[in-house]
Enzyme design. Structure first.
Site, mmCIF file in Angstrom:
data_model
loop_
_atom_site.group_PDB
_atom_site.id
_atom_site.type_symbol
_atom_site.label_atom_id
_atom_site.label_comp_id
_atom_site.label_asym_id
_atom_site.label_seq_id
_atom_site.Cartn_x
_atom_site.Cartn_y
_atom_site.Cartn_z
ATOM 1 N N ASP A 133 0.843 -1.199 0.000
ATOM 2 C CA ASP A 133 0.000 0.000 0.000
ATOM 3 C C ASP A 133 0.876 1.246 0.000
ATOM 4 O O ASP A 133 2.015 1.214 -0.482
ATOM 5 C CB ASP A 133 -0.933 -0.025 1.219
ATOM 6 N N HIS A 204 -3.831 6.032 3.084
ATOM 7 C CA HIS A 204 -4.503 4.815 2.631
ATOM 8 C C HIS A 204 -3.906 3.558 3.278
ATOM 9 O O HIS A 204 -4.628 2.684 3.781
ATOM 10 C CB HIS A 204 -4.407 4.732 1.103
ATOM 11 N N SER A 521 -11.372 -0.763 -1.049
ATOM 12 C CA SER A 521 -10.071 -0.720 -0.366
ATOM 13 C C SER A 521 -10.231 -0.969 1.124
ATOM 14 O O SER A 521 -9.325 -1.469 1.786
ATOM 15 C CB SER A 521 -9.397 0.641 -0.570
#
Length: 748
Positions: A133, A204, A521
């Protein structure tokens, strides 16, 4: 002597080829190159030394050990042409950009401090989850080592130092961190990497990794919303971060290098919340890399994508990974509009700013499409109704006006992109909007007040399938039904970097240690965490067995005991092409009764049946001996999808057969009976309809037959097969889809 001559000849030809052509073409790009290891000259001790000899070190980006046989390099067109004449060359593919796709969600999944699931698995203790990520924020309380066990001795990874990140920042929770950006730098040589380390500058990666395995963090909230103790699904599992997603760009060569490293480091689960769109399996490097991971018995969880509610939009439709759709939680964030006459109306909102609860003038401006009229309203609460108007346009008009707040009367049920607003806004239904309009019309100078930061739990219509979650069938492999399963992805609270903007209020950045995000996600790492729990309970199970356990125990009803709804289809029942087998049930997944197991041979048989060439199959499997003597589109998957062709006039009735083998993982002698739900216009039968197991790990087979007309009503019909044991303990459910949608494979 002859061998020595051959290697010198090989080196000289390679170097001459490159030196001759370098000045000819200036255009350069990143390529991922597949090589035939059997062609490696014997004097080379390793594939790395061979690839290094083929290319100069300045050209070579990564050599790969597991994900493919080959390397990535930054080459001119002439260098690429020269490489094609080198011994062992198979193919080269231009690097592609990749698209990125909790205090309540563990509880929603049935995980509590005193639950049997967490107790039985000791919260996933000792399992290692590798997350590929945007990096990680190691200071977050979610990555505290409090209560963590020692780092497993099998761990081979490291904590790589870089800008604002040193090896001491890793601990018993965050046991590894590495970063990968050679392809990014080669593609854009003048680039300046803002944070050349594993530290997260996007948020994220911190969010996804803490969702999967964040430690318990007390006092978590997003500006007062979703307040409580946050934790990941497997709070005692270890985390390893592989940063390969950068704000400056994302490229496949970096991503598969990260997955390659995760395999070498010894992770048990890999979590991937991104994917490639519109590429066949043999050009999908996530498919290639994850095939290598599954070969090493590593479970891989991936996101379905955020291009719903349209069909055929799913990515990561890879047969050997878990593909996760996004659903809602039983939690809503709201605000209250109290009118001067005492009437209160509750609507949806996640406005995080401070707000005075004093009474304020309120005005109704209809569609609010006249931006000048909105601006002219001044410091008032402006009420809009989206009849014959776009909610997007209304929202933008109010966002840029100097108003006190906005109230939107709308029938829109998919409001996630709106309710996290940077200005005071409340979204109410058409029914709730009527008393607001009536009140405003009845007063000369109407006033009202707004109150925010309300969190409600126990919403009965949960879970529902979100509208943005991508739908199947998979363009790259339609004969395996995708997505596989659904998990919470709607407005998920998880850890966030403290110096990364969480939200902007009046163009001013606001910061928080936790943030609320939505998307597949967010659903993907939930299943990475559940996989860690199942892996802890059953360390000998294959990735296919773990996937089967989650799919066959998934829930297909919401909290009102009615079928799960699809928000993107006007709250009609969700089909398996949207939600897969249903909402994951972590507790039931630990003890599924029966499993559908598979190995790489099954996947090779599928690839052969997809009419891939031996060269294309070799790219995926890295093997020169792929046996295509038993090709089959019908692999031992815990779901069924039958494609009927409405243009096929050769037969009025179409018959399709599926063969499956189930393994008894329950204790003792168990007898199962088949139960089928009716599918409109289609006849489904099972032979035999009873399975009698005499002991644990015994395997029995059955055949499922689907008969029906070439034209299927509404293009998609679906039902379920359940194997129910005589004691009523187990109900092993598989979705069945019959469709006239195209089964044509995506081509390069």
């Amino acid at each position: 002597m002859a061998t020595h001559y051959n290697i010198l000849y090989f080196l000289c030809i390679s170097l001459i080829n490159f030196s001759l052509f370098i000045p000819t073409f200036a255009q350069t790009d990143n390529y991922i190159v597949h090589m035939d290891l059997s062609a490696m000259p014997k004097p080379f001790r390793s594939h790395h030394s061979w690839y290094s000899a083929v290319l100069s070190s300045s050209k070579l980006l990564y050599t790969y050990t597991h994900v493919i046989n080959g390397f990535s390099a930054h080459l001119s067109l002439s260098e690429l042409e020269a490489l094609k004449h080198s011994p062992g060359y198979i193919s080269a593919t231009k690097d592609l950009p990749v698209k990125l796709d909790t205090t309540r969600s563990p509880t929603f999944l049935g995980l509590h401090g005193n639950s049997g699931t967490w107790q039985r698995t000791n919260y996933g203790e000792g399992v290692i989850i590798g997350v590929v990520d945007t990096g990680i924020w190691p200071e977050s309380e979610s990555f505290s080592e409090k209560g963590m066990s020692e780092i497993p001795k099998r761990w081979k990874g490291e904590c790589e130092s870089g800008r604002d990140f040193n090896s001491s920042m890793c601990n018993k929770k965050l046991i590894g961190a590495k970063f990968f950006n050679r392809a990014l730098v080669a593609k854009t040589p003048n680039i300046t990497i803002s944070m050349n380390s594993s530290r997260d500058t996007n948020g994220h990666g911190t969010h996804t990794s803490s969702t999967a395995a964040g430690n318990f963090a007390e006092g978590a909230s997003f500006f007062g919303y979703a307040a409580g103790t946050a934790s990941g699904v497997a709070p005692k599992a270890h985390v390893a971060m592989y940063k390969a997603v950068w704000e400056e760009g994302v490229f496949t060569a970096d991503l598969i290098a990260a997955i390659d490293q995760a395999i070498m480091d010894g992770v048990d689960v890999i979590s991937i919340s991104f994917g490639l769109d519109g590429v066949p399996l043999y050009e999908d490097f996530i498919a290639l890399a994850t095939f290598a991971a599954v070969e090493k018995n590593i479970f891989v969880s991936t996101s379905a994508g955020n291009d719903g509610p349209f069909l055929h939009t799913l990515h990561n439709g890879i047969p050997w990974v878990l593909t996760v759709a996004a659903g809602t939680l039983d939690r809503e964030f709201s605000a209250v509009l109290t009118l001067e006459n005492g009437v209160s109306v509750t609507g949806q909102s996640v406005y995080p700013g401070s707000y005075s609860s004093n009474r304020t003038p309120i005005v109704f401006l209809g569609s609010c499409l006249d931006s000048k009229e909105v601006i002219k309203a001044g410091p008032k609460i402006v009420v809009c109704e989206d009849k014959n108007a776009s909610l997007d346009d209304q929202f933008d008009n109010l966002k840029h006006a100097n108003i006190t707040g906005g109230v939107f009367i709308t029938d829109e049920i998919d409001l996630e992109l709106f309710i996290q607003s940077g200005f005071p806004a409340i979204f109410v239904s058409r029914n709730d909007g009527k008393p607001i309009k009536d009140f405003i019309k009845s007063r000369k100078s109407p006033q009202a007040k707004m109150e925010f930061r309300k969190t409600s739990l126990g919403i009965k219509l949960a879970p529902s399938l979100t509208s943005y979650s991508s739908r199947g069938p998979s363009p790259s492999c339609p004969y395996v039904m995708k997505p596989d399963i659904m998990a919470p992805g709607s407005l998920i609270l998880a850890a966030w970097p403290q110096n990364v903007e969480a939200v902007s209020i009046n163009s001013k950045p606001q910061f928080s240690s936790f943030n609320i995000l939505a998307g597949t996600s967010m659903s993907c790492p939930h299943l990475s965490g559940v996989a860690a729990l199942v892996k802890k309970a059953h360390p000998d199970w294959s990735p296919a067995a773990i996937r089967s356990a989650m799919m066959t125990t998934a829930d297909t009803e919401d909290h009102t005991s009615t079928p799960i709804k699809d928000i993107g289809n006007k709250n009609q029942p969700a089909t398996p092409l949207g939600m897969g087998a249903g909402e994951v049930n972590a507790s039931k997944a630990l003890d599924p009764g029966l499993i559908y197991d598979m190995n790489t041979t099954d996947y090779v048989n599928l690839l052969c049946a997809l009419n891939l060439t031996q060269k294309q199959i070799k790219i995926i499997t890295k093997s020169s001996s792929n046996d295509c003597s038993s090709p089959s589109l019908d692999i031992n998957y815990p779901s069924f999808i039958a494609f009927f062709n409405p243009n096929d006039i050769r037969s009025l009735i179409i018959v399709q057969e599926f063969h499956r083998t189930v393994t008894n993982v329950g204790e003792g002698m168990l007898n199962y009976s088949a139960k089928l739900t009716a599918i409109d216009g289609v006849k489904v039968s099972v032979v035999p309809d009873k399975l009698e197991f005499t002991g644990k790990n015994e395997k029995l087979s059955y055949k499922l037959v689907i008969e029906g007309p070439a034209m299927v009503k509404d293009r998609v019909a679906f039902g379920y097969l359940r194997w129910v044991d005589s004691e009523g303990k187990y109900s092993v459910k598989s979705p069945i889809v019959v469709t006239t949608l195209s089964s044509e494979l995506v081509s390069s």
